[in-house]
Design a protein around this motif. Structure first.
Motif, PDB file in Angstrom:
ATOM      1  N   LYS A 197      28.609  86.000  -9.333  1.00  0.00           N
ATOM      2  CA  LYS A 197      28.639  87.281 -10.018  1.00  0.00           C
ATOM      3  C   LYS A 197      27.246  87.692 -10.483  1.00  0.00           C
ATOM      4  CE  LYS A 197      33.418  86.850 -11.656  1.00  0.00           C
ATOM      5  NZ  LYS A 197      34.315  86.848 -12.854  1.00  0.00           N
TER       6      LYS A 197
ATOM      7  N   LYS B   2      27.293  95.796 -11.543  1.00  0.00           N
ATOM      8  CA  LYS B   2      28.033  94.559 -11.319  1.00  0.00           C
ATOM      9  C   LYS B   2      28.197  94.307  -9.823  1.00  0.00           C
ATOM     10  CE  LYS B   2      30.843  95.432 -15.466  1.00  0.00           C
ATOM     11  NZ  LYS B   2      32.224  95.656 -15.970  1.00  0.00           N
ATOM     12  N   LEU B   3      28.064  93.036  -9.443  1.00  0.00           N
ATOM     13  CA  LEU B   3      28.335  92.602  -8.073  1.00  0.00           C
ATOM     14  C   LEU B   3      29.163  91.332  -8.107  1.00  0.00           C
ATOM     15  CD1 LEU B   3      24.854  93.054  -6.290  1.00  0.00           C
ATOM     16  CD2 LEU B   3      26.832  94.581  -6.157  1.00  0.00           C
TER      17      LEU B   3
ATOM     18  N   GLY C 255      31.021  95.761  -5.716  1.00  0.00           N
ATOM     19  CA  GLY C 255      30.583  95.914  -7.091  1.00  0.00           C
ATOM     20  C   GLY C 255      30.737  97.327  -7.568  1.00  0.00           C
TER      21      GLY C 255
END
Length: 919
Positions: free
Chosen positions: A148, A172-173, A188
């Motif tokens: 993450k 976010k990924l 993401g």
């Protein structure tokens, strides 16, 4: 690729721009409030040498964010730039500093080789340009164990109303690991700090979803299905001349780059998407195009591999909307089969939502795709690329579809890979439909060689004596030799894919050649007539034809097959009941020469595929003629340089004459001086751009970039400028002397009387010329230009008339070198036109004239004067007569040319000038 690189540099530059990111100097948003629950914070240590799995820069796709970026366009991409990465006191946890940039490309429409964009040049266009880019500066952490990434940061953007926005966001990924395979996808989001309750706030934006195909330590696994491509129906051989001995040959154009607009053809049972659509759960019309884009290429001594995206689309959607839609895209692995010279691809479906990329996964890998370069062409297959797409599922499975044929769309993108052989299949029909003429007349005439560039030509297409379309014809093979498109000659000469073919065309007997053609016809409007060839396709008709060309008579007769378009492209839908004929003029033909032809349907009139005959014509512009035209243009520019230089000399001699005799200046006709001055000025005004430099957009494609023509054109305009300045100086001196000498008021009266006579004559002549010539060619502007040249030819008329009204006696107002020399310069083009008419094939025809451009005539331009056999005799005789009259008037008096009863007694005589020394 170049655009992406430029944009990358732009984003990196703007990253450090204080003007673009004034808020970055302020404190970054709180990581703890938005990311601590995902990845706990840790204290960073020294920068690490460990590579980030997605690299220092990675690209991906995004959807959403319409409030802060124009995302409802095509090719929505984002790019993440890793500035540096640090280890932390927590093992496997790394501090990340970077930027993320979003870019959208405006919708565009493709029209006959040109792009036009929907964005208007207005305040809206400026807002759209600002809203096409969006960049954030981010800080956060990556967890190696969970895969993450969570970052927070600030950005600057624009609202829909054009207001500047300061944006806070969290990036976010998921699934960011150090290894990947075909099932690995990194997804993401970019989310606003503002909550749903703050939707009225301009800084709020809906979550932007992200998708990346990772490249780190990729593991190829799908080549285990290699045996499925070796069965009989998929074992056809491709072009064997491709050299794949090294990685460069496979991982360069075109195998690892995007192969766009590959055309799909379905089986005859496919009238709907049921069991036919390669798109999972597809409904509506079947896709008509497929594109193959390489993500990554890997070559070794054992195998050449490729990661690829397979994208399906319709023609109407191809240029207008290319949003990343998981339902229309497959991801897979391919490899090059050296035994069969075929690219084999195992493709997997992508499962996800069209509106969001969140939760996107790779599904079953049951789709197979082969692609090869054709080694043999025929009348029904002249495509460089051919292949198949099929499913490994059983017929009752929802993901099953019938086999689809793939071929390259006719846009020349892979034209350098030509087949090694052409197989003729219709020659027996040709011999029956086109019996050879044994009694050949004009056997001493020369006609184009079958293997020459003269066999390619544009066409004017008429139906029932009405022009309905234009077209282009080009031979695809001569004998067994496949013709190479001219724009690929340089590429092939240096390419390993060059096919060895015989240098000499294969003849059937004597002067007869087997030949095949590609014919394209484009209509300018929709024809609803059921018997029109454009009834099934309102825009274009493509015909492949093969037959026999007789180079002894210039006759070409072929059987043709046209594609039959429909809402669903069906494989093998062609009409081969077509007869195509052409008659080429001889190479040594004089006067206007045309290629004449016809396209006829051999079906009965009651047949639904019957169409009325088309008449074809093209101005024959052979290479030999072009060479003569270039030689002619060279000679014409030389003549222009010579005649303009002579004009400068003759005006200079007149200036020297009046300098020695300044009292003669008032007797010169101002109207004559004005006509001559305008004659030099107007060409300079109309061609001012060419005086400085040639416009590269106006290059003549027939002659190419002929450097000496450009240099000589500039020289001509410089000398014309000198002639204009000299002529203007003479006009200014005449005007000044007339105003300064009050004793010559009678000359103003004579000038006005001269104007009363000549101006009505000019007006009446212009009216008659426009009326008569408009009936001939319909161009009023060209008629005005021609009449202007006619007036210049008779430039002495105002001086003759003024002499009559002023009744000068024995005054050499004009030097003999001026009026005889200038008359010679004006009449020489007519003598040249007589020579040109008997030694060059006319380039007349409007079509051919458009190909050459208005600049094909540099001397004796037909649009700038009256040129014909009769005018070329009448105008010189008139000009010489005027010069003789001036001579007689200046020697024996102005009225000497009139009958004795019309001669007046009032005269202007030359008055001796008393100088100060004599006083």
């Amino acid at each position: 690729m170049v655009m992406d690189s430029l944009l990358s540099i732009f984003f990196l530059f703007t990253l450090f721009s204080s003007n673009l990111f004034p808020t970055f100097a302020s404190q970054q948003p709180s990581y703890k409030d938005h990311c601590a629950s995902i990845i706990p914070e840790s204290t960073p240590k020294n920068p690490t040498l460990k590579p980030f799995p997605l690299g220092e820069q990675h690209k991906g796709y995004f959807t959403g964010g319409e409030r802060i970026i124009d995302a409802r366009t095509s090719l929505n991409r984002y790019t993440f730039y890793l500035q540096y990465m640090q280890e932390t006191h927590t093992p496997g946890l790394f501090k990340i500093h970077g930027t993320v940039s979003f870019r959208s490309t405006p919708n565009s429409v493709y029209v006959r080789g040109n792009f036009s964009f929907s964005t208007k040049r207005s305040s809206y266009g400026q807002r759209h340009l600002h809203r096409s880019y969006l960049t954030f500066k981010l800080d956060g952490f990556w967890s190696e164990s969970s895969g993450k990434v969570c970052l927070v940061g600030k950005g600057s953007g624009y609202s829909r109303t054009g207001n500047t926005l300061d944006l806070d966001a969290v990036f976010k990924l998921q699934n960011v690991f150090n290894a990947s395979n075909v099932t690995s996808l990194v997804s993401g989001s970019l989310e606003s700090f503002s909550t749903n309750s703050d939707k009225d706030d301009e800084s709020y934006f809906e979550p932007i979803s992200l998708l990346v195909f990772p490249k780190a330590n990729y593991n190829y696994t799908l080549d285990s299905f290699e045996n499925e491509f070796s069965s009989g129906k998929f074992s056809e051989q491709g072009l064997s001349s491709l050299n794949l001995s090294d990685s460069l040959s496979f991982c360069s154009y075109p195998l690892s780059r995007e192969l766009r607009r590959l055309q799909l053809e379905y089986s005859h049972e496919c009238n709907s998407s049921k069991n036919c659509s390669p798109i999972s759960g597809g409904s509506g019309p079947l896709p008509s195009l497929v594109s193959l884009k390489g993500i990554e290429c890997s070559s070794s001594t054992n195998k050449h591999r490729l990661r690829a995206l397979v994208t399906f689309s319709n023609i109407s959607q191809y240029w207008i909307n290319q949003d990343f839609n998981p339902k229309t895209i497959l991801v897979g692995e391919g490899w090059w089969d050296e035994k069969r010279n075929t690219l084999c691809v195992v493709a997997c479906r992508i499962i996800g939502k069209e509106s969001s990329l969140a939760g996107t996964q790779v599904g079953d890998c049951s789709v197979r795709f082969t692609l090869r370069f054709s080694s043999i062409w025929s009348i029904k297959n002249t495509n460089s690329l051919v292949g198949q797409i099929w499913s490994r599922k059983v017929a009752n499975d929802p993901g099953y579809f019938k086999m689809i044929t793939v071929k390259n769309y006719d846009d020349g993108r892979v034209g350098e890979f030509q087949a090694s052989k052409y197989e003729y299949t219709q020659l027996d029909r040709v011999k029956k439909s086109c019996p050879t003429n044994k009694n050949v007349k004009n056997h001493d005439r020369l006609y184009p060689d079958a293997d020459s560039q003269n066999m390619r030509f544009d066409m004017r297409v008429t139906e029932s004596k009405r022009r309905v379309a234009w077209g282009y014809s080009s031979p695809s093979s001569v004998g067994g030799k496949v013709k190479v498109p001219s724009n690929f000659v340089n590429f092939i000469s240096n390419s390993s894919s060059q096919t060895e073919v015989p240098d000499v065309p294969i003849r059937t007997s004597g002067s007869l050649f087997n030949i095949s053609y590609k014919i394209s016809i484009y209509s300018n409007y929709t024809l609803r007539d059921k018997n029109s060839v454009f009834n099934l396709s309102s825009e274009d008709v493509k015909i492949s034809a093969e037959g026999i060309y007789d180079s002894g008579t210039g006759t070409l007769c072929m059987i043709g097959c046209r594609d039959l378009p429909s809402k669903t492209p069906i494989a093998g839908s062609v009409d081969c009941e077509i007869l195509v004929k052409f008659q080429f003029p001889s190479l040594d033909a004089k006067g206007e020469s045309y290629i004449k032809g016809s396209i006829e349907s051999t079906r009965k009139k009651s047949d639904p595929l019957y169409f009325r005959s088309l008449d074809l014509s093209s101005a024959a512009f052979y290479r030999e003629t072009a060479q003569k035209a270039v030689w002619r243009m060279d000679m014409e520019i030389t003549m222009v340089l010579t005649s303009t230089t002579l004009a400068c000399i003759f005006v200079g001699l007149q200036l020297f004459h009046v300098k020695r005799n300044p009292d003669l200046l008032p007797f010169i006709s101002l109207m004559m001086m004005s006509i001559l001055t305008l004659g030099h000025m107007i060409p300079l005004v109309l061609n001012f751009e060419a005086l400085l430099a040639q416009n590269p957009n106006n290059k003549n494609f027939v002659f190419g970039n002929v450097g000496w023509l450009e240099v000589n054109e500039i020289a001509v305009r410089i000398i014309t400028m000198v002639a204009f300045l000299l002529q203007f100086r003479l006009l200014q001196l005449t005007w000044s002397s007339r105003n300064a000498d009050e004793s010559k008021k009678g000359l103003w009266v004579a000038e006005r009387k001269s104007a009363y006579v000549t101006l009505p004559l000019y007006a009446a002549g212009l009216l008659i010329a426009v009326m008569l010539l408009k009936l001939k060619n319909g161009s009023t502007w060209e008629n005005v230009k021609s009449y202007g040249g006619f007036v210049l030819d008779g430039f002495l008329l105002p001086q003759i008339v003024m002499n009559l009204f002023s009744n000068i006696r024995e005054i050499n107002v004009l030097s003999c070198s001026f009026y005889f020399g200038t008359t010679f310069v004006r009449l020489l083009p007519h003598a040249y036109d007589l020579y040109r008419a008997h030694n060059y094939a006319r380039l007349g025809d409007a079509h051919n004239y458009a190909r050459l451009g208005d600049g094909s005539y540099y001397y004796a331009d037909p649009s700038a004067d009256f040129y014909s056999t009769s005018w070329d005799i009448v105008i010189p005789l008139g000009g010489i007569l005027f010069a003789i009259i001036i001579y007689l008037q200046q020697r024996f008096g102005a009225h000497c040319v009139l009958p004795s009863r019309f001669r007046g007694s009032n005269v202007y005589e030359k008055v001796p000038v008393v100088t100060e020394s004599e006083l």
